[in-house]
Motif scaffolding. Structure first.
Motif, mmCIF file in Angstrom:
data_model
loop_
_atom_site.group_PDB
_atom_site.id
_atom_site.type_symbol
_atom_site.label_atom_id
_atom_site.label_comp_id
_atom_site.label_asym_id
_atom_site.label_seq_id
_atom_site.Cartn_x
_atom_site.Cartn_y
_atom_site.Cartn_z
ATOM 1 N N HIS A 55 -13.234 16.106 63.513
ATOM 2 C CA HIS A 55 -13.624 15.019 64.411
ATOM 3 C C HIS A 55 -15.118 15.123 64.663
ATOM 4 N N LEU A 56 -15.833 14.021 64.420
ATOM 5 C CA LEU A 56 -17.256 13.922 64.709
ATOM 6 C C LEU A 56 -17.456 12.798 65.702
ATOM 7 N N SER A 57 -18.326 13.000 66.691
ATOM 8 C CA SER A 57 -18.553 11.945 67.681
ATOM 9 C C SER A 57 -20.004 11.933 68.101
ATOM 10 N N GLY A 59 -21.872 10.339 71.487
ATOM 11 C CA GLY A 59 -21.646 9.670 72.760
ATOM 12 C C GLY A 59 -20.202 9.233 72.907
ATOM 13 N N ASP A 60 -20.003 8.098 73.567
ATOM 14 C CA ASP A 60 -18.665 7.536 73.707
ATOM 15 C C ASP A 60 -18.414 6.389 72.740
ATOM 16 N N PHE A 61 -19.406 6.089 71.874
ATOM 17 C CA PHE A 61 -19.292 4.881 71.056
ATOM 18 C C PHE A 61 -18.889 5.158 69.613
ATOM 19 N N TYR A 62 -19.162 6.354 69.085
ATOM 20 C CA TYR A 62 -18.903 6.623 67.667
ATOM 21 C C TYR A 62 -17.940 7.790 67.521
ATOM 22 N N HIS A 63 -16.878 7.577 66.717
ATOM 23 C CA HIS A 63 -15.911 8.642 66.423
ATOM 24 C C HIS A 63 -15.500 8.542 64.962
ATOM 25 N N ARG A 64 -15.398 9.684 64.314
ATOM 26 C CA ARG A 64 -14.912 9.720 62.941
ATOM 27 C C ARG A 64 -13.932 10.874 62.793
ATOM 28 N N TYR A 65 -12.737 10.562 62.260
ATOM 29 C CA TYR A 65 -11.658 11.531 62.135
ATOM 30 C C TYR A 65 -11.318 11.731 60.654
#
Length: 219
Positions: A55-57, A59-65
């Motif tokens: 899991h990469l993130s 802030g609260d706007f970008y997430h990649r799983y």
């Protein structure tokens, strides 16, 4: 473990030498080699449980799983309105943004729409294709039918039984049994290799060729 109050630094070994935890200010880093890795700092965070999950993130706007590495990838970005799924990367993808979407099943299927570019396309290689944009309209059902319209230059081309019209090969004839071409001041009909007729309206001139044996020009 190690502590340095002046640098606001703290470090501790866990299951040494496999595991380690370290903190400096508002940055943290922890790992248990080679399976688990975690780190975070203002605005960013990552977690890896190899080879099962990542899991990469930002802030609260970008997430990649990631699930099993490239087997499944999910990406979200609320600033762009992005919602993207990849399976067996890079072969299968579905991507949706605020102004459009795109999908692919490499190497046979490609489709997408862009509101900003006013463009739509869908291809099922090699049998079907459809491309629509302000500049060009292109459709084909291989090997039966092909159509291309250059809207800015007002040229239209139709082909039957063979390859569809291909802009990159213009002005060469289409490799098809029948081709009809119409543009500003010109019209051409061709049935390969039997017949060819061309007319230039502005010059009031025409040409006719039959079986490469008969040729006639009129003006």
């Amino acid at each position: 473990h190690e502590i340095d109050p002046e640098k606001n630094h703290f470090q501790r070994s866990i299951l040494w030498p496999l595991g380690s935890y370290e903190q400096t200010g508002d940055r943290q880093w922890f790992h248990i080699f080679p399976l688990y890795w975690h780190g975070e700092e203002p605005g960013q965070r990552y977690t890896h449980l190899l080879p099962l999950y990542s899991h990469l993130s930002q802030g609260d706007f970008y997430h990649r799983y990631f699930i099993l590495g490239p087997l499944m990838i999910a990406t979200y970005d609320t600033r762009k309105g992005l919602d993207q799924w990849d399976l067996f990367y890079p072969f299968l993808r579905h991507r949706r943004e605020k102004d459009g979407w795109a999908a692919r099943l490499f190497p046979v299927y490609f489709a997408g729409y862009s509101q900003a570019l006013d463009r739509f396309y869908r291809y099922l290689i090699p049998f079907y294709g459809n491309w629509q944009s302000p500049r060009i309209s292109h459709q084909f059902l291989f090997p039966i039918y092909g159509w291309e319209e250059e809207k800015t230059g007002r040229e239209r081309r139709l082909s039957l039984i063979g390859l569809p019209p291909i802009s990159a090969l213009r002005p060469m004839p289409t490799l098809a049994l029948y081709e009809h071409r119409m543009g500003p001041g010109r019209m051409t009909d061709r049935v390969f290799p039997l017949y060819r007729y061309a007319r230039w309206s502005e010059q009031d001139r025409s040409e006719l060729d039959v079986l490469l044996l008969y040729s006639h020009q009129a003006s």
